[in-house]
Design an enzyme around this catalytic site. Sequence first.
Site, short mmCIF file in Angstrom:
data_model
loop_
_atom_site.label_atom_id
_atom_site.label_comp_id
_atom_site.label_asym_id
_atom_site.label_seq_id
_atom_site.Cartn_x
_atom_site.Cartn_y
_atom_site.Cartn_z
N ASP A 10 0.87 -1.18 0.00
CA ASP A 10 0.00 0.00 0.00
C ASP A 10 0.90 1.23 0.00
OD1 ASP A 10 -2.36 1.35 0.06
OD2 ASP A 10 -2.80 0.98 2.17
N ARG A 25 4.52 3.05 2.99
CA ARG A 25 5.04 1.91 3.74
C ARG A 25 6.56 1.82 3.58
NH1 ARG A 25 0.41 2.80 5.89
NH2 ARG A 25 -1.38 1.98 4.78
N HIS A 31 -12.91 2.28 7.59
CA HIS A 31 -12.17 1.53 8.60
C HIS A 31 -13.01 1.37 9.88
CE1 HIS A 31 -8.80 2.91 6.05
NE2 HIS A 31 -8.21 1.81 6.44
N ASP A 41 -10.80 -4.23 -0.76
CA ASP A 41 -10.12 -3.49 0.30
C ASP A 41 -10.00 -4.43 1.50
OD1 ASP A 41 -8.88 -1.40 1.62
OD2 ASP A 41 -10.49 0.04 1.27
#
Length: 511
Positions: free
Chosen positions: A75, A83, A188, A260
């Site tokens: 990601d 990252r 999320h 996702d």
Amino acid sequence: MTTLAGGTDTLTRDALTVLQPGFTGTTAPDWLLRRLGEGLASVGLFGRNIASPGQLAALTAQLRAERDDVLVAIDEEGGDVTRLEVRTGSSFPGNYALGAVDDVELTRQVAHELGRRLAASGVNLNWAPSADVNSDPRNPVIGVRSFGADTDLAARHTAAYVTGLQSAGVAACTKHFPGHGDTAVDSHHALPRIDVPADVLTDRELTPFRAAIAAGSRAVMSAHILVPALDPDRPATLSRRILTGLLRGELGYDGLIVTDGMEMRAIAGTYGIERGSVLAVAAGADAICVGGGLADDATVRRLRDALVAAVRTGELPEARLAEAADRVRALARWASTAGRAPGETHGSEIGLHAARRALTVTVAPGLGTPETFKPLTEPPYVAALTPVANIAVGDETPWGIAAELVHLLPGTVTGSFSAEGGNESDAGAGESAGRAALEAAGPRRIVAVVRDEHRHPWMAAALDTLLAARPDTIVVEMGVPQAAPRGALHIATHGAARVCGRAAAEVIAGV
């Protein structure tokens, strides 16, 4: 049932093939290597897995020693979501800054350089770019991850990003289909709902995805959002109408569809990850992303067994699972043989170059122009007004300009201030934070750093307090610059990456 070498039957192997799990640690655990031997074809990497470029290259080599065509996904959007540089901040400014510059060749070059670095470390699938049109300025999860609120701008830069990334030999995964920009809820935490007519979706949300498909995006990631105009019953990730009917049928997309993260509350909190994974594959998804928060062999076993059981009970057609697994393997073959543009390099400074071009500098009336504004010569006090971290970004990635100003103006002092008790809608908490910053700054010139001031009443109130007492305060906005510019000098960076902070610090210090 056919049994393959190693004792894994075809059905179980296909179930493993469609999973994209994460893991903990900077070396591959034994369970992961064993699953690769049994059919697992993809692995997802996160910041917890990366310590350095050399270590990352060694890790991907370890994975390929077990399976030479493994898809190694990450990601890595650049900008806020990084990252590769999770502990230092990104060398690339992110989508919103690129959209602010609006130079599609620059976007292509930035994406190519990011892809080159990924490829050099053995990563061949990037869960990027975000093609979301950030049409709701209150959006808590997309924001500067989007190229902007203009549909056509988002479309042309999405296409340029896909082209640049894939020219470096890294598959793009355009997200979050059918568009996560018009929401004030973070998936999320909960299931967002987008209530706009189908024609608005067609003209606005879907346009950048059409551009990505035309540019040859090898993968598309679904969003955990409910869009009643398309499917009133199921979120996009679990909707056959959206994944198969719209994305495959109407838009003609034939690449890999990735979900996702299934551990996100929008799915895990409503359907559960096992049930959600079965429904996603049945709807048309080919790969199940899981591992941002769940990263162990038990999770892989649970999902594998749920898919196998669903086939055996007739809930999931075996042909659909086989088709999904075949698409994963097809992308793995492409990624293992993809060539990079010969001799093309844009250098390590391309991200900083883009960040500098993305700045918008406003000087208060009566104080001159950006060209005549006198830079600081004495080390200031940097007051960072810090909101609650976006989960997609994470709270371990640094942001701001303090480190860069310390480098340019040694002796700079810094402090971080947030809403007392975490109540970001409390203006009173902001006044308290503003007074605390004034006291900590003393006689030093104040540089106030904010992020999405328009979304945080406490932050706006803190800035009110600072500017009332110290009108010479310099304000740096590192989110979406929706609030009106204020302060003696206002710098909108259009992102909070390390290079955005560097670019702003250069203006303040006159470098």
